[in-house]
Design an enzyme around this catalytic site. Sequence first.
Site, PDB file in Angstrom:
ATOM      1  N   LYS A 159     -31.099 -10.987  -1.147  1.00 42.74           N
ATOM      2  CA  LYS A 159     -30.361 -11.879  -0.264  1.00 42.74           C
ATOM      3  C   LYS A 159     -31.277 -12.448   0.808  1.00 42.74           C
ATOM      4  CE  LYS A 159     -25.963  -9.437  -0.876  1.00 42.74           C
ATOM      5  NZ  LYS A 159     -24.956  -8.562  -0.223  1.00 42.74           N
ATOM      6  N   ALA A 198     -28.704  -7.893   3.996  1.00 45.23           N
ATOM      7  CA  ALA A 198     -28.119  -6.548   4.044  1.00 45.23           C
ATOM      8  C   ALA A 198     -27.176  -6.348   2.867  1.00 45.23           C
ATOM      9  CB  ALA A 198     -27.366  -6.339   5.361  1.00 45.23           C
ATOM     10  N   ASP A 199     -26.998  -5.091   2.503  1.00 44.51           N
ATOM     11  CA  ASP A 199     -26.047  -4.760   1.455  1.00 44.51           C
ATOM     12  C   ASP A 199     -25.616  -3.311   1.647  1.00 44.51           C
ATOM     13  OD1 ASP A 199     -24.903  -6.011  -1.132  1.00 44.51           O
ATOM     14  OD2 ASP A 199     -25.390  -3.952  -1.697  1.00 44.51           O
ATOM     15  N   GLN A 200     -24.450  -2.998   1.116  1.00 43.15           N
ATOM     16  CA  GLN A 200     -23.952  -1.625   1.202  1.00 43.15           C
ATOM     17  C   GLN A 200     -23.277  -1.240  -0.103  1.00 43.15           C
ATOM     18  OE1 GLN A 200     -20.337  -0.412   3.555  1.00 43.15           O
ATOM     19  NE2 GLN A 200     -21.883   0.618   4.807  1.00 43.15           N
TER      20      GLN A 200
END
Length: 199
Positions: free
Chosen positions: A55, A71-73
């Site tokens: 991203k 960011a990612d989760q």
Amino acid sequence: MPSMPPLILGSTSRYRRELLARLRLPFDVAAPAVDETPQPGELPADLAMRLALAKGREVAARHPDAVVIGADQVCDLDGEPIGKPGTHARAVDQLTRLSGRTAVFQTALAVLRPATGFERALLAPVRVQFRVLSAAEIEHYLRLEQPYDCAGSAKCETLGIALLKAIHSDDPTALVGLPLIRTAALLREAGIDPLQPAP
């Protein structure tokens, strides 16, 4: 004194936007065009890191003069990635599986500044212990909160906190989606200090 580069959050998440605003820095938002499909056998931590970097890189390619945050989760339940439910039925299934168990929310952060070659990514894992939940509790929570855009269906910043027994983290906003202690540290490395006035 050099001017501060533009700051761009490469995420469409309103939760991340609200968190980044706490640092009181001017920033823009850009939607990253990234396929979030897990690769076969990909571990949740690896998936979160890959997507955060992807991203950030995709947005940075369009904004080479900026500092970009990706960011990612991913919710990690015994090595299995649990993503955003998207529907009520899937949210019921996720919370039923999480009931009485401990999951790790793998929150990944990437900060990039193409103009200087700066690129760093790191994880802020959060161990979350869920209470034993009844079907009625799950249904009541989901009807009120509709957390269908949250990994693991657990929206801890509101009523979802009542689902939980404990949260273990060294970066208190990581569970919401953006670890601000780590974000501030990487921004400083990239040349933006939230505690220094802009020139």
